[in-house]
Design a protein around this motif. Structure first.
Motif, PDB file in Angstrom:
ATOM      1  N   GLU A   1      50.401   4.509  19.181  1.00 54.79           N
ATOM      2  CA  GLU A   1      49.079   4.076  18.715  1.00 54.79           C
ATOM      3  C   GLU A   1      48.918   2.570  18.869  1.00 54.79           C
ATOM      4  O   GLU A   1      47.859   2.083  19.293  1.00 54.79           O
ATOM      5  CB  GLU A   1      48.902   4.483  17.253  1.00 54.79           C
ATOM      6  CG  GLU A   1      47.563   4.084  16.656  1.00 54.79           C
ATOM      7  CD  GLU A   1      47.440   4.455  15.188  1.00 54.79           C
ATOM      8  OE1 GLU A   1      46.412   4.134  14.587  1.00 54.79           O
ATOM      9  OE2 GLU A   1      48.398   5.060  14.652  1.00 54.79           O
ATOM     10  N   ALA A   2      49.983   1.810  18.537  1.00 54.66           N
ATOM     11  CA  ALA A   2      49.902   0.351  18.629  1.00 54.66           C
ATOM     12  C   ALA A   2      49.706  -0.116  20.069  1.00 54.66           C
ATOM     13  O   ALA A   2      48.991  -1.094  20.328  1.00 54.66           O
ATOM     14  CB  ALA A   2      51.160  -0.280  18.046  1.00 54.66           C
ATOM     15  N   LEU A   3      50.319   0.596  21.015  1.00 50.32           N
ATOM     16  CA  LEU A   3      50.243   0.189  22.422  1.00 50.32           C
ATOM     17  C   LEU A   3      49.086   0.854  23.159  1.00 50.32           C
ATOM     18  O   LEU A   3      48.933   0.651  24.372  1.00 50.32           O
ATOM     19  CB  LEU A   3      51.562   0.507  23.127  1.00 50.32           C
ATOM     20  CG  LEU A   3      52.772  -0.303  22.644  1.00 50.32           C
ATOM     21  CD1 LEU A   3      54.052   0.234  23.268  1.00 50.32           C
ATOM     22  CD2 LEU A   3      52.606  -1.786  22.975  1.00 50.32           C
ATOM     23  N   ALA A   4      48.270   1.620  22.462  1.00 47.81           N
ATOM     24  CA  ALA A   4      47.153   2.337  23.093  1.00 47.81           C
ATOM     25  C   ALA A   4      46.221   1.424  23.892  1.00 47.81           C
ATOM     26  O   ALA A   4      45.698   1.848  24.931  1.00 47.81           O
ATOM     27  CB  ALA A   4      46.368   3.109  22.033  1.00 47.81           C
ATOM     28  N   PRO A   5      45.972   0.168  23.469  1.00 48.12           N
ATOM     29  CA  PRO A   5      45.103  -0.698  24.277  1.00 48.12           C
ATOM     30  C   PRO A   5      45.595  -0.916  25.706  1.00 48.12           C
ATOM     31  O   PRO A   5      44.811  -1.315  26.571  1.00 48.12           O
ATOM     32  CB  PRO A   5      45.099  -2.011  23.490  1.00 48.12           C
ATOM     33  CG  PRO A   5      45.326  -1.592  22.076  1.00 48.12           C
ATOM     34  CD  PRO A   5      46.299  -0.462  22.174  1.00 48.12           C
TER      35      PRO A   5
ATOM     36  N   ALA B   1      51.397   2.072  29.314  1.00 51.22           N
ATOM     37  CA  ALA B   1      52.427   2.076  28.264  1.00 51.22           C
ATOM     38  C   ALA B   1      52.798   3.499  27.870  1.00 51.22           C
ATOM     39  O   ALA B   1      51.939   4.364  27.715  1.00 51.22           O
ATOM     40  CB  ALA B   1      51.929   1.310  27.048  1.00 51.22           C
ATOM     41  N   ARG B   2      54.108   3.706  27.689  1.00 51.27           N
ATOM     42  CA  ARG B   2      54.623   4.994  27.209  1.00 51.27           C
ATOM     43  C   ARG B   2      55.667   4.711  26.134  1.00 51.27           C
ATOM     44  O   ARG B   2      56.371   3.698  26.187  1.00 51.27           O
ATOM     45  CB  ARG B   2      55.251   5.781  28.358  1.00 51.27           C
ATOM     46  CG  ARG B   2      54.276   6.124  29.464  1.00 51.27           C
ATOM     47  CD  ARG B   2      54.992   6.558  30.740  1.00 51.27           C
ATOM     48  NE  ARG B   2      55.738   7.799  30.556  1.00 51.27           N
ATOM     49  CZ  ARG B   2      56.546   8.307  31.484  1.00 51.27           C
ATOM     50  NH1 ARG B   2      56.719   7.676  32.639  1.00 51.27           N
ATOM     51  NH2 ARG B   2      57.187   9.438  31.254  1.00 51.27           N
ATOM     52  N   THR B   3      55.776   5.597  25.146  1.00 48.62           N
ATOM     53  CA  THR B   3      56.756   5.418  24.078  1.00 48.62           C
ATOM     54  C   THR B   3      57.715   6.609  24.067  1.00 48.62           C
ATOM     55  O   THR B   3      57.351   7.729  24.444  1.00 48.62           O
ATOM     56  CB  THR B   3      56.070   5.299  22.704  1.00 48.62           C
ATOM     57  OG1 THR B   3      55.337   6.496  22.438  1.00 48.62           O
ATOM     58  CG2 THR B   3      55.138   4.101  22.672  1.00 48.62           C
TER      59      THR B   3
END
Length: 459
Positions: free
Chosen positions: A403-407, A412-414
């Motif tokens: 969610e934090a890297l959604a922008p 981005a992948r986690t």
């Protein structure tokens, strides 16, 4: 005299172990997490390591237990020490009383760049023949170890150097002493490199950290020197609360400045006058500022700027600071200590300037106490804007990394599984790519796993 160090594999406490061994103490220690480079350094020094904090270690009966700030109440060995009334002391206080008390201390404080700047400063003094002692939160490649006692100056055969260079951390001293470590060091020369909010686990806000920095300022003598970043309003506020010491600034309109920038370095200016051209391979504007601070502090102990510049031309950066770990099938893997969003931004930007249009694959582990709290998660996307692809290891976080890297969108992948993260990076990597791994911990040995998987890619 025998000391037993709790938390010995931390960079600071490991440095104390090395210094104590050199000083003739018998040194043993324990820790819960053991990984290179500190574990390797301790083993090379012949220091006995014990895994874990079991209460039975009290039977070692050292003259004193030296307590690292990783140790908390509830730690079995610490509880045994308290219950039995055994002697103990914090690491910073032990260092101050046994090593620093009669030295000209040069301390490097700041949110970012402490390790690199401390290493630069120690190397300048070493190259000038001053044989300083030092304690650094990493292993400078010019020295091959993180700490040592002062040696014999070239200018005074048979004598002992009065100088000691130390990385001055604002983190708290111990569970029983909540002051910042650096208030114990009483420097004569102090670098204030920068000051941002960090360590959200112990500081409520930026103002609380500024107070600790002002406590440090209050300990610097009037005949000393404070070298301060002229771009930081936070440091301006610290000094405005009271300063009794001359101040030299860097990075601002007056004082030490970066002049013309070249592909292989930059011109050093002091009050607008050229001091020489520094030719080196270090990346990033932040390292240029680190160099200015080190040159200013070295000049305070008698090393002319031109001599300092010549020394920095031979400087090799600290391990885990944009350290190339290897190249396989045209893919280069770097290891960097960056973990605060500002440091991540500077690190990625520095690599971008070096590699131009080549793809940067950023591999991130937000494992610091501040990052685990999620205090700065909203700053992460901005700090990674110059990366082409981002892989975040989000296991054991108290917040949603995806969610934090959604922008950053599909860039981005986690991952909660380190093996799957490695597989994803290797599957995406192409010849010419730069894989930038950033973490302030061991990251499960991901660098070696990446290189090994790249080596066997397509086999």
């Amino acid at each position: 005299m025998h000391i037993h160090i709790l938390g010995i594999c931390g960079t600071f406490m490991g440095g104390i172990a090395v210094i104590a061994k050199q000083a003739g103490f018998r040194v043993t220690g324990c820790d819960a997490n053991v990984y290179p480079p500190m574990s390797t350094q301790l083993e090379d020094q012949g220091i006995e390591l014990i895994q874990g904090f079991d209460a039975a270690q009290a039977e070692l009966k050292p003259d004193v237990f030296v307590i690292g700030n990783v140790v908390t109440r509830g730690n079995p060995l610490m509880e045994e020490i308290l219950n039995r009334g055994l002697p103990y002391i914090s690491g910073p206080q032990w260092l101050a009383e046994n090593v620093l008390h009669d030295k000209w201390v040069l301390a490097v404080a700041g949110t970012h760049g402490k390790t690199t700047t401390t290493s630069m400063l120690a190397w300048i003094l070493e190259d000038a023949g001053l044989a300083p002692g030092f304690l650094i939160g990493g292993i400078p490649q010019n020295f091959g170890l993180s700490a040592r006692l002062p040696g014999e100056p070239r200018q005074e055969p048979g004598g002992k150097s009065p100088f000691f260079v130390i990385e001055a951390d604002e983190y708290d001293t111990a569970f029983f002493d909540k002051r910042s470590k650096f208030v114990h060091y009483h420097p004569r020369t102090a670098i204030l490199n920068n000051l941002e909010f960090d360590h959200a686990d112990i500081f409520a806000d930026l103002g609380a950290i500024e107070t600790q920095f002002h406590h440090l300022v209050r300990t610097v003598p009037g005949q000393g020197l404070i070298v301060a970043n002229g771009r930081e309003t936070s440091l301006d506020r610290v000094l405005a609360r009271g300063c009794w010491t001359p101040v030299e600034r860097f990075g601002a309109a007056a004082g030490w400045q970066v002049g013309t920038v070249y592909d292989d370095g930059f011109e050093v200016l002091l009050d607008g006058q050229s001091q020489g051209r520094l030719q080196w391979e270090l990346l990033g504007e932040h390292n240029q500022q680190n160099a200015l601070a080190a040159l200013a502090a070295a000049r305070h102990v008698g090393v002319p700027a031109a001599q300092g510049i010549a020394a920095l031309a031979q400087f090799r950066n600290v391990k885990r600071r944009m350290e190339v770990r290897g190249t396989e099938h045209g893919v280069t893997v770097y290891d960097d200590f960056a973990h605060h969003p500002t440091a991540i931004d500077l690190t990625v930007a520095g690599l971008r300037r070096k590699v131009g249009q080549a793809r940067i694959l950023a591999v991130l582990e937000p494992r610091s106490n501040t990052m685990k709290l999620g205090t700065m998660k909203q700053l992460l996307p901005g700090s990674l804007q110059q990366a082409d692809l981002v892989y975040c290891y989000g296991a054991n976080l108290g917040w949603d990394a995806a969610e934090a890297l959604a922008p950053l969108g599909e860039r981005a992948r986690t991952f909660d599984d380190l093996g799957k993260l490695v597989q994803a990076v290797v599957a995406d990597a192409e010849p010419g790519d730069q894989v930038l791994v950033m973490s302030n911990g061991g990251f499960g040995g991901v660098h070696g796993k990446l290189l090994d998987a790249l080596r066997h890619k397509g086999a």
